[in-house]
Design an enzyme around this catalytic site. Structure first.
Site, PDB file in Angstrom:
ATOM      1  N   GLY A  85      20.798  14.522 -34.479  1.00 57.12           N
ATOM      2  CA  GLY A  85      21.989  13.759 -34.134  1.00 57.12           C
ATOM      3  C   GLY A  85      23.322  14.432 -34.316  1.00 57.12           C
ATOM      4  CB  CYS A 107      23.151  11.284  -0.264  1.00 56.75           C
ATOM      5  SG  CYS A 107      23.037  12.679   0.860  1.00 56.75           S
ATOM      6  CE1 TYR A 121      18.200  15.501 -25.469  1.00 57.40           C
ATOM      7  CE2 TYR A 121      20.267  16.190 -26.481  1.00 57.40           C
ATOM      8  CZ  TYR A 121      18.980  15.719 -26.595  1.00 57.40           C
ATOM      9  OH  TYR A 121      18.452  15.483 -27.840  1.00 57.40           O
TER      10      TYR A 121
END
Ligand SMILES: *Cc1c(COP(=O)(O)O)cnc(C)c1O
Length: 425
Positions: free
Chosen positions: A239, A353, A381
């Site tokens: 974290g 798109c 990530y």
């Protein structure tokens, strides 16, 4: 030190020019610094020196085999969330006995695989999971080491999608149910109660919520001890956040400072109550190990001047880096080649798109078609959340070691993207 800096007006990753990397490997490409990775791991390892501690890298942040191999060689364990991640650890030469298995939805097949590899511990999140694991282990004639992920109900003060330690979260066992759940676990014949864990959220800039969570875990360990349930390890999760470079953002707590404060509390507690007998401490850092080690290198396709906004259309997109679209995350964009021409304000967008396909908004950039840009702090990530949306092959990945560049994942070809599909007759 930063491993991404301008040298003679060109951005480098350590000793390698990003222009040269783009020329050799194409774009979009993730570029990682080996030295930065080792430095980040060392911050944890140094703070743990001489202690019974294990750093289990949360590999969902970046699971490229070359990254795992480099960390395994430094002694890292791994925090996995799937059977697939366990197979990556094995493929990279990591030690499965240093693996902890997190996640709310472990399947029977995943439990079996993990037991076959004799992993260190299952971080269990519910009573039904305890029963399933007990059955699977029993059928294999094995005993599974377990920890309970306790939800300490502290506010991590981060983005709601990455805060995991509050009562309303799907994660963990409620603090008030923890003792009863431990009793249930201790009564199951094919489980060995080994530890306690928590993970309260991600991108935490302050360690106060983590130290608060530690206090709550300590409370439970003492209560369990009074019932004769003795834990061998305490796993405080991951974290710790990183700096993304946004103006006005708070500086993240240095890893060494946080671990220093954490060990100080643990030492004082053990000395007061347990005659100094140590407890193994486990960490599960992801972002703070890889976040600042990587950039996403991309090329400008077109400059488009809209009625209200200027758009810089690049060849990377939300399928390569989902954080802006998913969390409205702010990520730093820089030109690879410095220029003196006046800047304009641009939204940097990809070719997908979707209006949500943006990488950065309202950035002052002096750019033209064909220029190279990088998104900084893209090591965590990034690639692991990449998809093939719009039938886009995922980016290549390169690790820079000094001035040497290693291609550690080649770009996917379009044919590979539909190779598993068949027509019906
Ligand atoms: C994602 C995750 C981590 C890593 O979190 P970071 O914020 O990247 O350090 C650690 N433990 C668990 C259980 C996780 O889900």
């Amino acid at each position: 030190m930063s491993h991404f800096a301008y040298q003679d007006g060109v951005l480098h990753a350590d000793g390698a020019s990003l222009s040269a990397i783009a020329e050799q490997f194409g774009t979009p490409t993730y570029v990682y610094s080996k030295a930065a990775l080792l430095e980040n791991f060392a911050a944890y390892a140094d703070a743990c020196a001489g202690r019974d501690a294990l750093v289990c890298y949360a590999m969902k942040a970046n699971s490229n085999l070359a990254i795992l191999d480099l960390l395994a060689r430094q002694g890292a364990g791994f925090d996995i969330v799937s059977g697939g991640e366990l197979l990556r650890v094995v493929a990279a030469g990591g030690d499965p006995r240093k693996v902890i298995f997190s996640g709310v939805g472990k399947s029977v097949a995943e439990m079996r695989l993990a037991l076959e590899h004799d992993i260190l511990c299952f971080n269990v999140e519910s009573i039904p999971e305890l029963h399933r694991l007990n059955e699977v282990a029993g059928a294999m004639g094995k005993t599974a080491r377990v920890s309970l992920r306790v939800n300490p109900n502290v506010d991590a003060k981060t983005h709601p999608y990455i805060a995991t330690g509050l009562k309303a979260s799907k994660f963990g066992v409620a603090f008030d149910d923890a003792l009863a759940t431990y009793r249930a676990a201790a009564a199951l014949p094919h489980l060995a109660v080994a530890g306690i864990d928590c993970h309260i959220g991600s991108q935490l800039l302050d360690d106060a919520p983590l130290l608060e969570a530690l206090d709550r875990l300590i409370e439970l360990i003492d209560a369990l001890g009074r019932e004769g349930i003795v834990l061998h390890h305490l796993d405080i999760g991951g974290g710790i956040g990183i700096s993304y470079g946004e103006a006005g953002e708070d500086a993240p707590v240095p890893v060494g400072d946080y671990l220093g404060r954490l060990f100080q509390r643990i030492d004082a507690w053990r000395a007061a109550n347990h005659g100094g007998r140590p407890i193994k401490v486990i960490f599960e850092p992801g972002r703070s190990i890889v976040g600042n080690t990587g950039v996403l290198l991309t090329k400008v396709e077109f400059i488009k001047h809209g009625e209200e906004k200027n758009f810089c259309v690049v060849d990377a997109a939300m399928n390569d880096m989902a954080r802006p679209a998913l969390y409205q995350a702010w990520m730093d964009m820089r030109p690879v080649v410095e220029s003196d021409t006046p800047a304009l304000s641009y939204d940097v967008v990809g070719p997908i798109c979707e209006s949500g396909d943006w990488l950065a908004r309202d950035r002052a950039l002096a750019v033209q078609s064909g220029d190279l840009l990088v998104m900084l702090q893209a090591g965590a990530y990034g690639m692991t959340m990449a998809s093939n949306y719009n039938t886009r092959g995922r980016a290549a990945e390169v690790i820079v070691d000094g001035a040497q560049c290693h291609l550690v994942r080649r770009r996917e070809t379009p044919a590979e993207l539909f190779a598993l599909e068949t027509l019906i007759k």
